[in-house]
Design an enzyme around this catalytic site. Structure first.
Site, PDB file in Angstrom:
ATOM      1  N   LYS A  42     -12.346  -0.946  24.150  1.00 15.96           N
ATOM      2  CA  LYS A  42     -11.864  -2.271  23.758  1.00 15.96           C
ATOM      3  C   LYS A  42     -10.364  -2.184  23.495  1.00 15.96           C
ATOM      4  O   LYS A  42      -9.945  -1.910  22.379  1.00 15.96           O
ATOM      5  CB  LYS A  42     -12.613  -2.727  22.503  1.00 15.96           C
ATOM      6  CG  LYS A  42     -12.756  -4.228  22.320  1.00 15.96           C
ATOM      7  CD  LYS A  42     -11.515  -4.990  22.000  1.00 15.96           C
ATOM      8  CE  LYS A  42     -10.769  -4.589  20.783  1.00 15.96           C
ATOM      9  NZ  LYS A  42      -9.421  -5.295  20.809  1.00 15.96           N
ATOM     10  N   GLU A  67      -7.726   6.806  13.555  1.00 13.78           N
ATOM     11  CA  GLU A  67      -6.362   7.310  13.771  1.00 13.78           C
ATOM     12  C   GLU A  67      -5.456   6.166  13.353  1.00 13.78           C
ATOM     13  O   GLU A  67      -5.408   5.142  14.059  1.00 13.78           O
ATOM     14  CB  GLU A  67      -6.142   7.623  15.256  1.00 13.78           C
ATOM     15  CG  GLU A  67      -6.892   8.819  15.772  1.00 13.78           C
ATOM     16  CD  GLU A  67      -6.129  10.105  15.518  1.00 13.78           C
ATOM     17  OE1 GLU A  67      -6.657  11.152  15.868  1.00 13.78           O
ATOM     18  OE2 GLU A  67      -5.013  10.050  14.973  1.00 13.78           O
ATOM     19  N   CYS A  97       3.059   5.248  15.856  1.00 10.52           N
ATOM     20  CA  CYS A  97       2.487   5.772  14.608  1.00 10.52           C
ATOM     21  C   CYS A  97       3.206   7.057  14.222  1.00 10.52           C
ATOM     22  O   CYS A  97       3.266   7.429  13.061  1.00 10.52           O
ATOM     23  CB  CYS A  97       1.013   6.046  14.798  1.00 10.52           C
ATOM     24  SG  CYS A  97       0.723   7.181  16.146  1.00 10.52           S
ATOM     25  N   GLU A 139       4.551   0.849   6.348  1.00  6.62           N
ATOM     26  CA  GLU A 139       4.836   1.074   7.762  1.00  6.62           C
ATOM     27  C   GLU A 139       5.485  -0.172   8.349  1.00  6.62           C
ATOM     28  O   GLU A 139       4.902  -1.255   8.322  1.00  6.62           O
ATOM     29  CB  GLU A 139       3.538   1.388   8.515  1.00  6.62           C
ATOM     30  CG  GLU A 139       3.763   1.705   9.992  1.00  6.62           C
ATOM     31  CD  GLU A 139       2.465   2.018  10.708  1.00  6.62           C
ATOM     32  OE1 GLU A 139       1.509   1.251  10.595  1.00  6.62           O
ATOM     33  OE2 GLU A 139       2.418   3.064  11.392  1.00  6.62           O
TER      34      GLU A 139
HETATM   35  O1  TXE Z   1      -3.247  -2.482  15.242  1.00  5.40           O
HETATM   36  P1  TXE Z   1      -4.435  -3.395  14.787  1.00  5.40           P
HETATM   37  P2  TXE Z   1      -2.166  -2.818  16.356  1.00  5.40           P
HETATM   38  C1  TXE Z   1      -1.369   2.071  14.430  1.00  5.40           C
HETATM   39  C2  TXE Z   1       0.058   1.803  14.038  1.00  5.40           C
HETATM   40  C3  TXE Z   1      -0.039   0.383  13.517  1.00  5.40           C
HETATM   41  C4  TXE Z   1      -1.091  -0.247  14.384  1.00  5.40           C
HETATM   42  C5  TXE Z   1      -0.449  -1.117  15.443  1.00  5.40           C
HETATM   43  O2  TXE Z   1       0.488   2.700  13.082  1.00  5.40           O
HETATM   44  O3  TXE Z   1      -0.467   0.417  12.168  1.00  5.40           O
HETATM   45  O4  TXE Z   1      -1.818   0.826  15.007  1.00  5.40           O
HETATM   46  O5  TXE Z   1      -1.385  -1.437  16.454  1.00  5.40           O
HETATM   47  C6  TXE Z   1      -8.628  -4.427  17.135  1.00  5.40           C
HETATM   48  N1  TXE Z   1     -12.768  -5.276  14.192  1.00  5.40           N
HETATM   49  N2  TXE Z   1      -1.407   3.144  15.406  1.00  5.40           N
HETATM   50  O6  TXE Z   1      -1.273  -3.878  15.836  1.00  5.40           O
HETATM   51  O7  TXE Z   1      -4.041  -4.782  14.497  1.00  5.40           O
HETATM   52  C7  TXE Z   1      -7.438  -5.055  17.824  1.00  5.40           C
HETATM   53  O8  TXE Z   1      -7.868  -6.048  18.754  1.00  5.40           O
HETATM   54  C8  TXE Z   1     -12.629  -4.534  15.314  1.00  5.40           C
HETATM   55  C9  TXE Z   1      -1.837   4.475  14.973  1.00  5.40           C
HETATM   56  O9  TXE Z   1      -2.871  -3.046  17.662  1.00  5.40           O
HETATM   57  O10 TXE Z   1      -5.066  -2.618  13.703  1.00  5.40           O
HETATM   58  C10 TXE Z   1      -6.820  -3.850  18.530  1.00  5.40           C
HETATM   59  O11 TXE Z   1      -7.504  -3.584  19.731  1.00  5.40           O
HETATM   60  N3  TXE Z   1     -11.476  -4.427  16.000  1.00  5.40           N
HETATM   61  C11 TXE Z   1      -2.124   5.373  16.138  1.00  5.40           C
HETATM   62  C12 TXE Z   1      -7.089  -2.711  17.538  1.00  5.40           C
HETATM   63  O12 TXE Z   1      -8.132  -3.170  16.689  1.00  5.40           O
HETATM   64  C13 TXE Z   1     -10.381  -5.076  15.520  1.00  5.40           C
HETATM   65  C14 TXE Z   1      -1.155   5.292  17.251  1.00  5.40           C
HETATM   66  C15 TXE Z   1      -5.884  -2.342  16.685  1.00  5.40           C
HETATM   67  O13 TXE Z   1      -5.432  -3.499  16.066  1.00  5.40           O
HETATM   68  C16 TXE Z   1     -10.441  -5.869  14.352  1.00  5.40           C
HETATM   69  C17 TXE Z   1      -0.868   3.921  17.597  1.00  5.40           C
HETATM   70  C18 TXE Z   1     -11.704  -5.956  13.683  1.00  5.40           C
HETATM   71  N4  TXE Z   1     -11.854  -6.684  12.560  1.00  5.40           N
HETATM   72  C19 TXE Z   1      -0.942   2.900  16.646  1.00  5.40           C
HETATM   73  N5  TXE Z   1      -9.193  -6.388  14.132  1.00  5.40           N
HETATM   74  C20 TXE Z   1      -2.345   6.852  15.804  1.00  5.40           C
HETATM   75  N6  TXE Z   1      -2.536   7.236  14.543  1.00  5.40           N
HETATM   76  O14 TXE Z   1      -2.367   7.660  16.721  1.00  5.40           O
HETATM   77  C21 TXE Z   1      -8.402  -5.931  15.128  1.00  5.40           C
HETATM   78  N7  TXE Z   1      -9.105  -5.145  15.961  1.00  5.40           N
END
Ligand code: TXE
Length: 491
Positions: A184, A258, A293, A394
């Protein structure tokens, strides 16, 4: 700074859902007008998976899982190697689709595809070599086996800023472990995951082994609560992780995470300051415009060299070309959306208003021929208070904080004074000191005189609120396996 140029129309952007080996449109989740961050204009209308499509994907995955594990290990290994070869041959196209996804500069974009290919090739090698063990037990003639088995169907939820990275770190291991995958991706970066799913089919993997169902939170939540999903791997922000873990509790579905980071980059006086300045700039506000991240967003500098380092660091930060990500001359692209632009500018304005540090460069949205895109100046605050929101939260944008320290103990204390624990960086020519410091840092990865070069051989993941999962190495494979003990009684 060069102007934006809309991406070549020749790039075909995949916009359907890939379920059971079939392209699906007319989804119950509706559609999303995907905005290209470099010019703020829609570049595609993307299908969003709803409950019905998530359910179809999970059912397809179970059928494909049974076929996948019916193959010999050698056959599964060879199919994954063929997939790695297909990604290598497709790297230019994957690199361009990655730019269309979230406007990462084209000079860096193929690197994401190469990382994914490397992980797929690495994990292919485990398939016919992963062994169980047998151990003696009280009745010494009994046969006592310890095996690692796949979950069956796993759900992998990816953030917008690294779909190909997540495909490498997590999908590769999940497949090698014997699972089928429902991937997803964020609706914000659907193109490379969909292309990846297409390549899986092209090399002959079972239809439905990799289902790609872009959607927003709704589709993600449907995947998490689906009773047919045996494990969730989530990469994203902590706020979302809390929602996912809460949803998963209904079926007690295990969740690996992660998450975000606020990583310290510690620069000692004995470091090569030119190299440290370049590393701090590209690991900080410049790389992916800080939307990583692994961003080294807190730069700690030993007091005697603070001014000298600052001068070198700011020279690199202010000279990096910012502009159209399709122009190979540019090293920094836009941030991902209008919402991200507004959020990051609010962080900057509040940091200035509340004197959390001294704004020494940046702080503005770029105008002129970049005005239509979401371009921000790489931004540096000096002498930041580590207890301030600027240093604690962050930012996920091209904004970093520089602080000074007087000795090792203070550097470690500042570095660890955060709820995150993903990465840490140490710049010094004294490797005894580097090792001493590394042992004290509360983070899952410590890079000494090196940027965050994630390798398939090494487990990558966080401490504290940066998550629980590990990707890479044997730990990454075991993330997607269950342990079974079989004991055969012998009379
Ligand atoms: O995250 P979001 P984003 C982290 C980075 C930052 C974030 C940014 O640090 O905090 O990711 O990415 C889905 N139930 N990392 O804005 O909003 C949403 O559709 C199920 C760390 O995308 O948390 C998307 O596909 N799914 C990383 C995904 O979750 C849900 C490296 C992430 O969304 C949901 C890269 C829900 N309720 C970025 N709500 C590492 N540590 O390696 C949203 N989503």
């Amino acid at each position: 700074m060069t102007g934006t140029s809309s991406p070549a129309a020749t790039d075909v952007l995949p916009t359907g859902l890939l379920i059971g080996g079939e392209w699906v449109t007319g989804s119950s989740g509706g559609t999303y007008d995907h905005i290209y961050p470099a010019d703020g204009r829609p570049n595609a209308t993307v299908e969003l998976a709803g409950d019905a499509e998530i359910d179809a994907a999970v059912r397809s995955a179970w059928r494909a899982h049974r076929e996948w594990i019916s193959h010999t290990p050698e056959r599964r290994r060879d199919l994954m190697i063929a997939l790695a070869d297909a990604m290598r041959d497709d790297i230019e196209r994957l690199g361009r689709l990655n730019v269309h996804d979230f406007a990462v500069p084209i000079v860096m974009s193929p690197g994401h595809a190469a990382l994914a290919e490397g992980f797929i090739r690495y994990y292919a090698g485990y398939i016919d070599k992963d062994t169980g063990t047998s151990t003696p037990v009280s009745n010494k003639f009994d046969v006592n086996l310890i095996e690692h088995e796949p979950y069956g169907v796993v759900g992998i939820i990816a953030p917008w800023n690294g779909p190909l990275v997540v495909i490498g770190l997590n999908v590769a291991a999940a497949l090698a472990a014997g699972n089928a995958v429902v991937l997803k991706p964020s609706e914000i970066s659907p193109f490379t995951p969909l292309r990846f799913g297409e390549l899986c089919l092209r090399v002959g993997m079972p239809a439905g082994l990799v289902n790609v169902v872009p959607s927003g939170p709704e589709g993600g939540a449907a995947l998490v609560r689906h009773p047919g999903v045996r494990k969730i791997h989530f990469t994203g922000g902590g706020h979302t992780a809390r929602a996912i873990i809460t949803t998963a509790a209904a079926n007690l579905t295990p969740v690996a995470t992660e998450l975000g980071g606020k990583s310290a980059n510690i620069v000692f006086a004995d470091a090569d300051l030119d190299a440290a300045a370049r590393l701090a700039a590209f690991q900080g506000p410049l790389g992916q415009a800080g939307q990583s991240c692994a961003c080294g967003s807190r730069i700690l500098v030993e007091a005697p060299v603070y001014d000298e380092f600052m001068a070198k660091f700011l020279a690199v930060v202010t000279s990096a070309p910012v502009g159209d990500p399709f122009d190979p001359a540019n090293l920094v692209g836009p941030v991902v959306s209008q919402a991200a632009t507004d959020r990051i500018l609010q962080v900057i304005d509040r940091a200035v208003a509340d004197r959390m540090g001294e704004l020494v460069t940046g702080g503005n949205r770029l105008g002129g021929d970049l005005a239509a895109g979401y371009y921000l100046e790489p931004t540096v605050f000096a002498d930041v208070d580590n207890r301030s929101p600027l240093a604690q939260h962050e930012t996920f944008g091209p904004v970093v904080s520089v602080m000074r320290f007087t000795d090792e103990a203070e550097a470690v204390a500042i570095a660890n004074d955060t709820t995150f624990g993903l990465n840490a960086f140490v710049q010094t020519t004294d490797l005894t000191k580097a090792h001493r410091i590394a042992r004290q840092l509360e983070s899952g990865s410590v890079w000494i005189n090196r940027n965050s070069d994630i390798s398939p051989q090494s487990p990558y993941g966080g401490y504290k609120q940066s998550g629980t999962g590990r990707a890479g190495g044997l730990e990454g494979l075991r993330e997607f396996q269950q342990v079974k003990n079989i004991r055969i009684g012998m009379p």
